[in-house]
Design a protein around this motif. Structure first.
Motif, PDB file in Angstrom:
ATOM      1  N   ARG A 123       0.803  -1.237   0.000  1.00 55.98           N
ATOM      2  CA  ARG A 123       0.000   0.000   0.000  1.00 55.98           C
ATOM      3  C   ARG A 123       0.828   1.276   0.000  1.00 55.98           C
ATOM      4  NH1 ARG A 123      -5.262  -1.620   3.507  1.00 55.98           N
ATOM      5  NH2 ARG A 123      -5.597  -3.528   2.364  1.00 55.98           N
ATOM      6  N   GLU A 124       2.072   1.228   0.443  1.00 57.27           N
ATOM      7  CA  GLU A 124       2.886   2.447   0.460  1.00 57.27           C
ATOM      8  C   GLU A 124       3.388   2.831  -0.931  1.00 57.27           C
ATOM      9  OE1 GLU A 124       5.616  -1.004   1.031  1.00 57.27           O
ATOM     10  OE2 GLU A 124       3.756  -0.421   1.976  1.00 57.27           O
ATOM     11  N   GLN A 125       3.287   1.926  -1.892  1.00 60.85           N
ATOM     12  CA  GLN A 125       3.714   2.208  -3.268  1.00 60.85           C
ATOM     13  C   GLN A 125       2.588   2.932  -4.006  1.00 60.85           C
ATOM     14  OE1 GLN A 125       6.605   1.525  -4.781  1.00 60.85           O
ATOM     15  NE2 GLN A 125       7.565   0.365  -3.157  1.00 60.85           N
ATOM     16  N   ILE A 126       2.935   3.975  -4.743  1.00 56.30           N
ATOM     17  CA  ILE A 126       1.905   4.703  -5.484  1.00 56.30           C
ATOM     18  C   ILE A 126       1.897   4.295  -6.944  1.00 56.30           C
ATOM     19  CG2 ILE A 126       1.120   6.982  -6.183  1.00 56.30           C
ATOM     20  CD1 ILE A 126       1.625   7.840  -3.401  1.00 56.30           C
ATOM     21  N   ALA A 127       2.941   4.579  -7.680  1.00 61.47           N
ATOM     22  CA  ALA A 127       3.012   4.179  -9.091  1.00 61.47           C
ATOM     23  C   ALA A 127       4.156   3.183  -9.197  1.00 61.47           C
ATOM     24  CB  ALA A 127       3.256   5.377  -9.990  1.00 61.47           C
ATOM     25  N   VAL A 128       3.837   1.959  -9.434  1.00 61.35           N
ATOM     26  CA  VAL A 128       4.846   0.914  -9.419  1.00 61.35           C
ATOM     27  C   VAL A 128       5.103   0.421 -10.838  1.00 61.35           C
ATOM     28  CG1 VAL A 128       3.181  -0.896  -8.929  1.00 61.35           C
ATOM     29  CG2 VAL A 128       5.542  -1.213  -8.277  1.00 61.35           C
ATOM     30  N   SER A 129       6.371   0.337 -11.172  1.00 65.26           N
ATOM     31  CA  SER A 129       6.747  -0.108 -12.514  1.00 65.26           C
ATOM     32  C   SER A 129       6.767  -1.633 -12.586  1.00 65.26           C
ATOM     33  CB  SER A 129       8.128   0.440 -12.877  1.00 65.26           C
ATOM     34  OG  SER A 129       9.119  -0.193 -12.084  1.00 65.26           O
ATOM     35  N   LEU A 130       6.808  -2.131 -13.806  1.00 66.66           N
ATOM     36  CA  LEU A 130       6.937  -3.569 -14.013  1.00 66.66           C
ATOM     37  C   LEU A 130       8.248  -4.060 -13.389  1.00 66.66           C
ATOM     38  CD1 LEU A 130       5.830  -6.167 -15.306  1.00 66.66           C
ATOM     39  CD2 LEU A 130       6.969  -5.492 -17.420  1.00 66.66           C
ATOM     40  N   ASP A 131       9.301  -3.265 -13.518  1.00 64.56           N
ATOM     41  CA  ASP A 131      10.597  -3.636 -12.931  1.00 64.56           C
ATOM     42  C   ASP A 131      10.492  -3.782 -11.410  1.00 64.56           C
ATOM     43  OD1 ASP A 131      12.529  -3.264 -15.356  1.00 64.56           O
ATOM     44  OD2 ASP A 131      11.312  -1.437 -15.305  1.00 64.56           O
ATOM     45  N   GLU A 132       9.787  -2.841 -10.757  1.00 69.39           N
ATOM     46  CA  GLU A 132       9.642  -2.905  -9.299  1.00 69.39           C
ATOM     47  C   GLU A 132       8.850  -4.133  -8.871  1.00 69.39           C
ATOM     48  OE1 GLU A 132       9.663   1.778  -8.040  1.00 69.39           O
ATOM     49  OE2 GLU A 132       7.926   1.006  -9.147  1.00 69.39           O
ATOM     50  N   CYS A 133       7.803  -4.444  -9.603  1.00 66.40           N
ATOM     51  CA  CYS A 133       7.022  -5.655  -9.287  1.00 66.40           C
ATOM     52  C   CYS A 133       7.873  -6.909  -9.453  1.00 66.40           C
ATOM     53  CB  CYS A 133       5.796  -5.752 -10.182  1.00 66.40           C
ATOM     54  SG  CYS A 133       4.444  -4.708  -9.677  1.00 66.40           S
ATOM     55  N   CYS A 134       8.648  -6.950 -10.528  1.00 63.17           N
ATOM     56  CA  CYS A 134       9.527  -8.110 -10.751  1.00 63.17           C
ATOM     57  C   CYS A 134      10.529  -8.250  -9.609  1.00 63.17           C
ATOM     58  CB  CYS A 134      10.252  -7.985 -12.090  1.00 63.17           C
ATOM     59  SG  CYS A 134       9.189  -8.290 -13.517  1.00 63.17           S
ATOM     60  N   ARG A 135      11.123  -7.132  -9.193  1.00 64.11           N
ATOM     61  CA  ARG A 135      12.080  -7.197  -8.070  1.00 64.11           C
ATOM     62  C   ARG A 135      11.394  -7.697  -6.804  1.00 64.11           C
ATOM     63  NH1 ARG A 135      14.328  -2.696 -10.514  1.00 64.11           N
ATOM     64  NH2 ARG A 135      13.099  -1.215  -9.316  1.00 64.11           N
ATOM     65  N   PHE A 136      10.192  -7.231  -6.530  1.00 59.40           N
ATOM     66  CA  PHE A 136       9.459  -7.628  -5.333  1.00 59.40           C
ATOM     67  C   PHE A 136       9.269  -9.142  -5.288  1.00 59.40           C
ATOM     68  CE2 PHE A 136       5.482  -8.546  -3.083  1.00 59.40           C
ATOM     69  CZ  PHE A 136       5.728  -7.941  -1.860  1.00 59.40           C
ATOM     70  N   PHE A 137       8.967  -9.744  -6.440  1.00 59.61           N
ATOM     71  CA  PHE A 137       8.723 -11.187  -6.508  1.00 59.61           C
ATOM     72  C   PHE A 137       9.961 -11.980  -6.945  1.00 59.61           C
ATOM     73  CE2 PHE A 137       4.240  -9.727  -7.044  1.00 59.61           C
ATOM     74  CZ  PHE A 137       3.725 -10.375  -5.932  1.00 59.61           C
ATOM     75  N   SER A 138      11.114 -11.334  -7.042  1.00 62.19           N
ATOM     76  CA  SER A 138      12.375 -11.979  -7.473  1.00 62.19           C
ATOM     77  C   SER A 138      12.241 -12.618  -8.855  1.00 62.19           C
ATOM     78  CB  SER A 138      12.836 -13.012  -6.442  1.00 62.19           C
ATOM     79  OG  SER A 138      13.047 -12.394  -5.200  1.00 62.19           O
ATOM     80  N   ILE A 139      11.587 -11.910  -9.757  1.00 54.17           N
ATOM     81  CA  ILE A 139      11.430 -12.356 -11.138  1.00 54.17           C
ATOM     82  C   ILE A 139      12.500 -11.656 -11.973  1.00 54.17           C
ATOM     83  CG2 ILE A 139       9.909 -12.292 -13.163  1.00 54.17           C
ATOM     84  CD1 ILE A 139       7.548 -12.304 -11.052  1.00 54.17           C
ATOM     85  N   PRO A 140      13.316 -12.405 -12.702  1.00 52.57           N
ATOM     86  CA  PRO A 140      14.358 -11.773 -13.517  1.00 52.57           C
ATOM     87  C   PRO A 140      13.753 -10.861 -14.591  1.00 52.57           C
ATOM     88  CG  PRO A 140      14.646 -14.165 -13.449  1.00 52.57           C
ATOM     89  CD  PRO A 140      13.335 -13.859 -12.803  1.00 52.57           C
ATOM     90  N   VAL A 141      14.335  -9.688 -14.735  1.00 55.98           N
ATOM     91  CA  VAL A 141      13.909  -8.740 -15.774  1.00 55.98           C
ATOM     92  C   VAL A 141      14.774  -9.007 -16.999  1.00 55.98           C
ATOM     93  CG1 VAL A 141      13.728  -6.308 -16.417  1.00 55.98           C
ATOM     94  CG2 VAL A 141      13.201  -7.032 -14.068  1.00 55.98           C
ATOM     95  N   GLN A 142      14.128  -9.417 -18.091  1.00 55.36           N
ATOM     96  CA  GLN A 142      14.848  -9.781 -19.313  1.00 55.36           C
ATOM     97  C   GLN A 142      14.190  -9.118 -20.520  1.00 55.36           C
ATOM     98  OE1 GLN A 142      15.049 -14.048 -19.602  1.00 55.36           O
ATOM     99  NE2 GLN A 142      15.509 -14.262 -17.442  1.00 55.36           N
ATOM    100  N   LYS A 143      15.010  -8.591 -21.397  1.00 58.02           N
ATOM    101  CA  LYS A 143      14.536  -7.977 -22.643  1.00 58.02           C
ATOM    102  C   LYS A 143      13.383  -7.020 -22.402  1.00 58.02           C
ATOM    103  CE  LYS A 143      15.883 -11.883 -25.519  1.00 58.02           C
ATOM    104  NZ  LYS A 143      15.414 -12.874 -26.484  1.00 58.02           N
ATOM    105  N   ARG A 144      13.567  -6.144 -21.418  1.00 56.77           N
ATOM    106  CA  ARG A 144      12.535  -5.182 -21.037  1.00 56.77           C
ATOM    107  C   ARG A 144      12.140  -4.320 -22.234  1.00 56.77           C
ATOM    108  NH1 ARG A 144       8.763  -2.833 -19.475  1.00 56.77           N
ATOM    109  NH2 ARG A 144       8.557  -1.621 -17.592  1.00 56.77           N
ATOM    110  N   HIS A 145      10.883  -3.979 -22.296  1.00 61.50           N
ATOM    111  CA  HIS A 145      10.264  -3.154 -23.343  1.00 61.50           C
ATOM    112  C   HIS A 145      10.126  -3.889 -24.669  1.00 61.50           C
ATOM    113  CE1 HIS A 145      10.124   0.203 -20.643  1.00 61.50           C
ATOM    114  NE2 HIS A 145      11.402   0.066 -20.400  1.00 61.50           N
TER     115      HIS A 145
END
Length: 189
Positions: A123-145
């Motif tokens: 709830r403390e997050q206001i505008a969360v990026s896809l990268d931030e969500c991936c980090r939260f769940f320990s999902i590797p960010v690959q070939k972004r965009h």
């Protein structure tokens, strides 16, 4: 069953969809063999910053099918599944406009927004990026965009939520919507 999708767009002389990517998910299982990806025809110049961000260049989109054809194939792939996207309102707006312009019909798919779900969990997050969500769940960010790769990362986030929902005793997506509605109403008070 749901469909996770993403489209790459840019704003120039009006917004333009350059590619659409999607992957099917069944329960908590990403169906890696069931994907959709297509460039969308565009005759204009792609801004340099968009090329750097997405990797899409004019050669990719010049020979691509027109948006009407891509959308027909996308909707055939999607069938009547619930669509899931990160910052889904942005994605929905593009599809709504494309449907009006090319088919003269409204966009009718049910949509779930993983960014909204994340904000309810964190709830403390206001505008969360896809990268931030991936980090939260320990999902590797690959070939972004890249539309398909972003869809796959969003699918992984969605699977994490499904796991959380099942562990919390929810049986259907409607159960989740009811709980989200109650949380939103409680937050407004």
């Amino acid at each position: 069953m749901c469909l996770i999708w993403k489209q790459q767009v840019f704003s120039g002389k009006g917004d333009q969809i350059l590619s659409i990517g999607a992957v099917k998910v069944h329960g908590m299982q990403i169906e890696e063999k069931h994907t959709f990806y297509s460039f969308v025809q565009y005759e204009g110049e792609i801004p340099v910053d968009v090329k750097k961000l997405t990797g899409i260049v004019e050669e990719d989109v010049r020979a691509a099918p027109p948006i009407s054809e891509v959308l027909i194939h996308f909707y055939q792939f999607a069938e009547n599944r619930t669509l899931v996207a990160h910052h889904a309102n942005h994605e929905k707006n593009f599809l709504t406009e494309a449907n009006k312009e090319h088919f003269r019909i409204p966009f009718k798919h049910r949509i779930v927004d993983t960014a909204m779900l994340f904000q309810l969990v964190q709830r403390e997050q206001i505008a969360v990026s896809l990268d931030e969500c991936c980090r939260f769940f320990s999902i590797p960010v690959q070939k972004r965009h890249h539309a398909l790769e972003d869809a796959k990362m969003t699918a992984a986030i969605w699977c994490e939520y499904v796991k959380m929902f099942v562990e919390s005793g929810y049986k259907t997506l409607m159960d989740v919507f009811i709980k989200l509605s109650q949380l939103k109403q409680g937050a407004r008070r």
